[in-house]
Write an enzyme that holds these catalytic residues in place. Structure first.
Site, mmCIF file in Angstrom:
data_model
loop_
_atom_site.group_PDB
_atom_site.id
_atom_site.type_symbol
_atom_site.label_atom_id
_atom_site.label_comp_id
_atom_site.label_asym_id
_atom_site.label_seq_id
_atom_site.Cartn_x
_atom_site.Cartn_y
_atom_site.Cartn_z
ATOM 1 N N ILE A 36 26.163 -30.711 3.456
ATOM 2 C CA ILE A 36 25.588 -29.582 4.184
ATOM 3 C C ILE A 36 26.237 -28.305 3.649
ATOM 4 O O ILE A 36 27.389 -28.305 3.192
ATOM 5 C CB ILE A 36 25.802 -29.736 5.702
ATOM 6 C CG1 ILE A 36 27.289 -29.827 6.045
ATOM 7 C CG2 ILE A 36 25.043 -30.936 6.235
ATOM 8 C CD1 ILE A 36 27.574 -29.816 7.537
ATOM 9 N N TYR A 48 22.951 -28.840 10.441
ATOM 10 C CA TYR A 48 21.741 -29.651 10.495
ATOM 11 C C TYR A 48 20.590 -28.920 11.185
ATOM 12 O O TYR A 48 19.566 -29.512 11.533
ATOM 13 C CB TYR A 48 22.037 -30.977 11.203
ATOM 14 C CG TYR A 48 22.983 -31.840 10.397
ATOM 15 C CD1 TYR A 48 22.526 -32.608 9.347
ATOM 16 C CD2 TYR A 48 24.347 -31.831 10.687
ATOM 17 C CE1 TYR A 48 23.408 -33.383 8.603
ATOM 18 C CE2 TYR A 48 25.236 -32.601 9.939
ATOM 19 C CZ TYR A 48 24.757 -33.383 8.895
ATOM 20 O OH TYR A 48 25.622 -34.146 8.149
ATOM 21 N N ASP A 56 31.432 -38.032 14.237
ATOM 22 C CA ASP A 56 31.597 -38.760 12.966
ATOM 23 C C ASP A 56 33.057 -38.644 12.528
ATOM 24 O O ASP A 56 33.755 -37.670 12.863
ATOM 25 C CB ASP A 56 30.675 -38.180 11.893
ATOM 26 C CG ASP A 56 30.586 -39.100 10.664
ATOM 27 O OD1 ASP A 56 30.997 -40.283 10.766
ATOM 28 O OD2 ASP A 56 30.114 -38.630 9.612
#
Length: 583
Positions: A100, A126, A81
């Site tokens: 996060i 994650y 990303d």
């Protein structure tokens, strides 16, 4: 200065289902991270601060709103990303669960323009679930982050004074009109606008809705010539909408401002007396003609004009509309020799349009004025007696008298012009003969021998608008005169008069060799004898030889070089004959 505009972009948020899954992973997956560089699993985020700015006015805290760019990669360097690829900054609140956990922790304490490398273990990223198709389960994430902005909803406008002039005539208030230069940047230093590239100041009202709220607040209290740094949080700037392509959404703005001038539409002319000479007996009024020197500057000190550079006073009528209204007002009430500062708002100067290339629109003008002199076209000669002789004065100087006098002549500012003492002898003149300026002629009349006077002579009784050699045009002159001597003059038109009746048989007395004619030599000898014996006198103030020559020419009617008995006539007889002819 930018005004409100369309939004540039909106924040990207995770879908609700994805967010719930991430929260679940973070709850059950703690301690399941990959091995640390030392061989064991990571317990917390690893932070490498590989670029720290030299100045850090504030650090990110819980609840702050931040804007940042990042690249996200896996341990093998594969990118998953990047905000750069989307051409969109991340704009989000830190520490409230919208990021996060690893990123929340990694951003804490960060400075604007700082660059960090973050290693986020799975349980702070994650977790064991990952993000389908993007992040595999139990992935350690690597982020390169650069912070570009930080603010908090509790922030206010931050003002730093960089330079404040020693003299502050007034400070900015609500409803004032200001002219200022500025450089506008984002918090990371990216420039988005500047007035300097536009060839003029930014001109606007303060506190009237013409500016963003933060700039309205940041300008208050500024002095002309002051430099400020103004930091404005986005909710007092362009907020979520941003402005076009130059100011992103939720951007803090930094302005470096130089205030050029300030005024209010209700302002009047401001006067400050810098020097007032003693003994001011007269003040300028409308209708007076004034000569003055000036330096004209803008409020920031920029000089736009000066009479001194032309080595010539500015000469004009006061209160008659020949000069800008503010100067017309500011000169009235001044004394000769006075120095005063006149501050003129633009609506009493050159208004919104300015003039030429040196006075911009809406400029406040400051004139430092030195009044040299002024007069009124109806002014007479001002006469002040300085001293009179102790003995009784029975006869005073009158029209036609021949006088000797000493004088010193100067301008009213003390500039010395002329003095008879420079020539080692008194000046001489016949009063009323138009041989001296009218004001001096008038001022000498009525004086006793030995008397001293001060004369103030307006230009219309001196050398007028054109002036004379060494005398400026329209100058008021100051004389100090002393009458040294006086002689009675002769009646108008006479070159010689007898003190008593002339001799009977005048021609026979004049014809010295009795040949029936009088040449110029005999005529001259006769007249000089009359003068030396005290029987008559010649016109004073003129060369005796010339006067006698003129008398001979008047009597030699046929211009043959001699006078006969038939030609010889006294002036009194001529005047009588002329009266008979007219009758």
């Amino acid at each position: 200065m930018l005004r409100a505009g369309p939004p540039s972009h909106t924040l990207l948020r995770l879908p609700l289902l994805q967010l719930l899954l991430l929260l679940l992973v973070q709850a059950v997956g703690r301690g399941l991270g990959r091995a640390s560089p030392a061989g064991g699993p990571l317990e917390d985020v690893v932070i490498e601060r590989y670029h720290i700015p030299r100045v850090c006015p504030r650090e990110v805290q819980m609840g702050d709103f931040v804007r940042y760019h990042y690249n996200g990669t896996f341990e093998d360097g594969k990118k998953f990303d990047s905000s750069y690829d989307r051409h969109t900054l991340v704009a989000i609140v830190v520490g409230v669960g919208r990021l996060i956990t690893g990123m929340d922790r990694g951003l804490m304490g960060m400075c604007v323009n700082e660059r960090r490398r973050l290693i986020v273990p799975p349980h702070l990223g994650y977790g064991s679930i990952g993000v389908a198709g993007l992040i595999p389960p139990d992935a350690t994430l690597y982020f390169d982050v650069v912070l570009l902005d930080v603010w908090n909803k509790e922030d206010t406008v931050q003002v730093s004074t960089l330079l404040r002039p020693p003299h502050c005539p007034r400070m900015v208030q609500d409803s004032d009109f200001v002219r200022y230069h500025y450089n506008g940047t984002l918090l990371d230093g990216t420039a988005f606008d500047t007035s300097y590239s536009k060839g003029g100041t930014y001109d606007t009202y303060v506190g009237s809705g013409w500016l963003i709220k933060g700039m309205d607040q940041g300008l208050l209290g500024m002095c002309p010539g002051e430099r400020r740094k103004i930091v404005i949080p986005p909710f007092l700037a362009y907020g979520e909408k941003g402005y076009g392509t130059v100011i992103p959404s939720q951007a803090s703005l930094v302005f470096h401002v130089l205030l050029i001038d300030v005024h209010n539409p209700k302002d009047t002319v401001q006067l400050e007396t810098l020097e007032l000479p003693p003994g001011c007996v007269r003040r300028a009024v409308a209708g007076d003609f004034m000569r003055y020197h000036y330096n004209g500057s803008l409020m920031d000190g920029t000089l736009f004009d000066s009479s001194y550079s032309r080595n010539h006073t500015y000469n004009t009528y006061v209160g008659q509309g020949y000069i800008i209204p503010g100067m017309d007002q500011g000169l009235q009430g001044s004394c000769m020799g006075e120095r005063r500062r006149i501050t003129i708002p633009p609506h009493l100067a050159y208004g919104e349009n300015g003039t030429g290339d040196k006075i911009p629109g809406s400029a406040v003008l400051i004139f430092d004025v030195h009044v040299i002199d002024f007069h009124n076209p109806a002014d007479p000669v001002e006469i002040k007696t300085l001293s009179r002789p102790l003995e009784t004065c029975n006869e005073t100087a009158k029209l036609g008298d021949f006088v000797h006098y000493h004088y010193n002549c100067s301008l009213l500012d003390g500039t010395r012009l002329f003095s008879s003492h420079d020539y080692g002898a008194p000046q001489e003149a016949t009063l009323g003969a138009h041989k001296v300026i009218e004001g001096l002629d008038t001022g000498l009349q009525g004086m006793c021998v030995g008397e001293r006077r001060q004369l103030v002579v307006p230009p219309h009784l001196a050398h007028g608008e054109s002036g004379a050699r060494g005398v400026p045009g329209s100058a008021v002159l100051l004389f100090e005169v002393e009458l040294v001597s006086r002689e009675d003059g002769l009646p108008t038109g006479y070159l010689f008069v007898w003190h008593e009746d002339p001799p009977a048989h005048l021609f026979e007395h004049m014809d010295l060799n009795k040949d029936g004619e009088v040449p110029v030599e005999e005529f001259s000898t006769f007249i000089k004898a009359q003068v030396s014996e005290g029987k008559g006198r010649l016109l004073p103030g003129q060369d005796p030889e010339k006067t006698i020559g003129d008398m001979f020419q008047n009597q030699d009617r046929n211009q043959d070089g001699k006078i006969t008995a038939e030609e010889l006539k006294l002036k009194s007889d001529e005047d009588q004959d002329r009266v008979h002819e007219e009758l």
